[in-house]
Design an enzyme around this catalytic site. Structure first.
Site, PDB file in Angstrom:
ATOM      1  N   ARG A 297      42.254  44.399  53.573  1.00 39.32           N
ATOM      2  CA  ARG A 297      41.772  45.536  52.779  1.00 39.32           C
ATOM      3  C   ARG A 297      40.986  46.507  53.667  1.00 39.32           C
ATOM      4  NH1 ARG A 297      39.214  43.364  47.402  1.00 39.32           N
ATOM      5  NH2 ARG A 297      39.454  45.576  46.883  1.00 39.32           N
TER       6      ARG A 297
ATOM      7  N   ALA B 247      30.619  42.585  46.368  1.00 36.92           N
ATOM      8  CA  ALA B 247      30.294  43.712  47.261  1.00 36.92           C
ATOM      9  C   ALA B 247      29.050  43.446  48.110  1.00 36.92           C
ATOM     10  CB  ALA B 247      30.108  44.977  46.442  1.00 36.92           C
TER      11      ALA B 247
ATOM     12  N   ASN C  49      30.413  33.698  45.822  1.00 37.61           N
ATOM     13  CA  ASN C  49      31.200  34.911  46.039  1.00 37.61           C
ATOM     14  C   ASN C  49      30.238  36.068  45.801  1.00 37.61           C
ATOM     15  OD1 ASN C  49      32.798  37.120  46.094  1.00 37.61           O
ATOM     16  ND2 ASN C  49      34.383  36.315  44.730  1.00 37.61           N
TER      17      ASN C  49
ATOM     18  N   ARG D  89      39.605  43.690  35.632  1.00 36.38           N
ATOM     19  CA  ARG D  89      39.367  44.634  36.723  1.00 36.38           C
ATOM     20  C   ARG D  89      40.439  44.455  37.796  1.00 36.38           C
ATOM     21  NH1 ARG D  89      35.532  42.527  41.448  1.00 36.38           N
ATOM     22  NH2 ARG D  89      35.244  44.454  42.592  1.00 36.38           N
TER      23      ARG D  89
ATOM     24  N   GLU E  22      31.488  30.073  51.216  1.00 34.51           N
ATOM     25  CA  GLU E  22      31.690  31.475  50.803  1.00 34.51           C
ATOM     26  C   GLU E  22      33.128  31.623  50.296  1.00 34.51           C
ATOM     27  OE1 GLU E  22      31.154  34.023  54.195  1.00 34.51           O
ATOM     28  OE2 GLU E  22      31.733  35.839  53.114  1.00 34.51           O
TER      29      GLU E  22
ATOM     30  N   TYR F 125      42.676  40.991  41.927  1.00 35.18           N
ATOM     31  CA  TYR F 125      41.819  39.841  41.608  1.00 35.18           C
ATOM     32  C   TYR F 125      42.449  38.844  40.635  1.00 35.18           C
ATOM     33  CZ  TYR F 125      38.321  42.698  43.940  1.00 35.18           C
ATOM     34  OH  TYR F 125      37.651  43.446  44.871  1.00 35.18           O
TER      35      TYR F 125
ATOM     36  N   HIS G 161      36.079  34.432  48.724  1.00 34.13           N
ATOM     37  CA  HIS G 161      36.568  35.755  48.322  1.00 34.13           C
ATOM     38  C   HIS G 161      37.934  35.572  47.696  1.00 34.13           C
ATOM     39  CE1 HIS G 161      33.220  37.480  50.286  1.00 34.13           C
ATOM     40  NE2 HIS G 161      33.499  36.775  51.360  1.00 34.13           N
TER      41      HIS G 161
ATOM     42  N   PRO H 180      28.369  41.135  41.884  1.00 38.01           N
ATOM     43  CA  PRO H 180      28.637  42.257  40.989  1.00 38.01           C
ATOM     44  C   PRO H 180      30.116  42.474  40.675  1.00 38.01           C
ATOM     45  CG  PRO H 180      27.927  43.037  43.140  1.00 38.01           C
ATOM     46  CD  PRO H 180      27.686  41.555  43.107  1.00 38.01           C
ATOM     47  N   ASN H 181      30.347  42.831  39.445  1.00 43.57           N
ATOM     48  CA  ASN H 181      31.660  43.197  38.893  1.00 43.57           C
ATOM     49  C   ASN H 181      32.569  41.996  38.623  1.00 43.57           C
ATOM     50  OD1 ASN H 181      31.172  46.104  38.980  1.00 43.57           O
ATOM     51  ND2 ASN H 181      31.235  45.848  41.194  1.00 43.57           N
TER      52      ASN H 181
HETATM   53  C1  DHK Z   1      35.086  40.775  45.432  1.00 48.53           C
HETATM   54  C2  DHK Z   1      34.565  42.032  45.409  1.00 48.53           C
HETATM   55  O1  DHK Z   1      34.049  42.522  44.297  1.00 48.53           O
HETATM   56  C3  DHK Z   1      34.615  42.927  46.569  1.00 48.53           C
HETATM   57  O2  DHK Z   1      33.511  43.798  46.631  1.00 48.53           O
HETATM   58  C4  DHK Z   1      34.751  42.157  47.883  1.00 48.53           C
HETATM   59  C5  DHK Z   1      35.542  40.139  46.685  1.00 48.53           C
HETATM   60  C6  DHK Z   1      35.856  41.125  47.783  1.00 48.53           C
HETATM   61  C7  DHK Z   1      36.646  39.121  46.421  1.00 48.53           C
HETATM   62  O3  DHK Z   1      37.746  39.239  46.967  1.00 48.53           O
HETATM   63  O4  DHK Z   1      36.379  38.180  45.674  1.00 48.53           O
HETATM   64  O5  DHK Z   1      35.005  43.065  48.929  1.00 48.53           O
END
Ligand code: DHK
Length: 145
Positions: A108, A78, A75, A19, A99, A24, A101, A11-12
């Protein structure tokens, strides 16, 4: 036929580049897909790149990967920190799982320090920005060699 690696995003991550760019980065998910596609083809591999904001859709993609993929890069965003369903689906997949991130989750909030997926992952790449996807792809390629 080239082996396929599923690259799954939670998500997101569709908002990548817009964002919280200070966390990111400025690259979009389309940029990541393009660089991974190029790297994969250099290595004689294919990718199937997906993003979903829905936990069930990600579980369904992992089930599909059981039939179609040699490895998964994920990835879960959340859902990393909440989803037993994604862990269970990955446990039903036989190939390597890496995995990723983008951010260093350990720098964090405390709720980001635990990952349900890490107990299944064969490798974890954290805090390397969007380059983490390419690093994961290199590792998956090596494991499939
Ligand atoms: C991305 C997200 O959206 C967060 O909810 C994770 C992760 C971290 C990232 O660092 O890619 O906590």
């Amino acid at each position: 036929m080239a082996k396929t690696i599923y690259i799954l995003n939670g998500p997101n991550l569709n908002l990548l580049g817009k964002r919280e760019p200070e966390i990111y980065g400025a690259e979009t998910l389309a940029d990541v897909e393009k660089s991974c596609g190029e790297l994969a083809s250099d290595k004689g591999l294919a990718i199937a790149f997906h993003q979903s904001n829905s936990e069930g859709a990600i579980v369904d993609l992992i089930h599909e990967a059981r039939e179609k993929a040699a490895a998964i890069i994920i990835n879960p965003a959340a859902y990393t920190h909440t989803s037993v369903a994604i862990l269970d689906a990955l446990n039903a997949f036989e190939g390597p799982v890496i995995e990723v991130h983008i951010s260093n989750v350990h720098k964090r909030e405390a709720f980001r320090h635990h990952s349900f997926v890490s107990g299944r992952a064969d490798g974890i790449i954290v805090g390397c920005g969007t380059q983490g996807y390419e690093l994961a792809l290199m590792r998956a390629a090596k494991l499939l060699d």
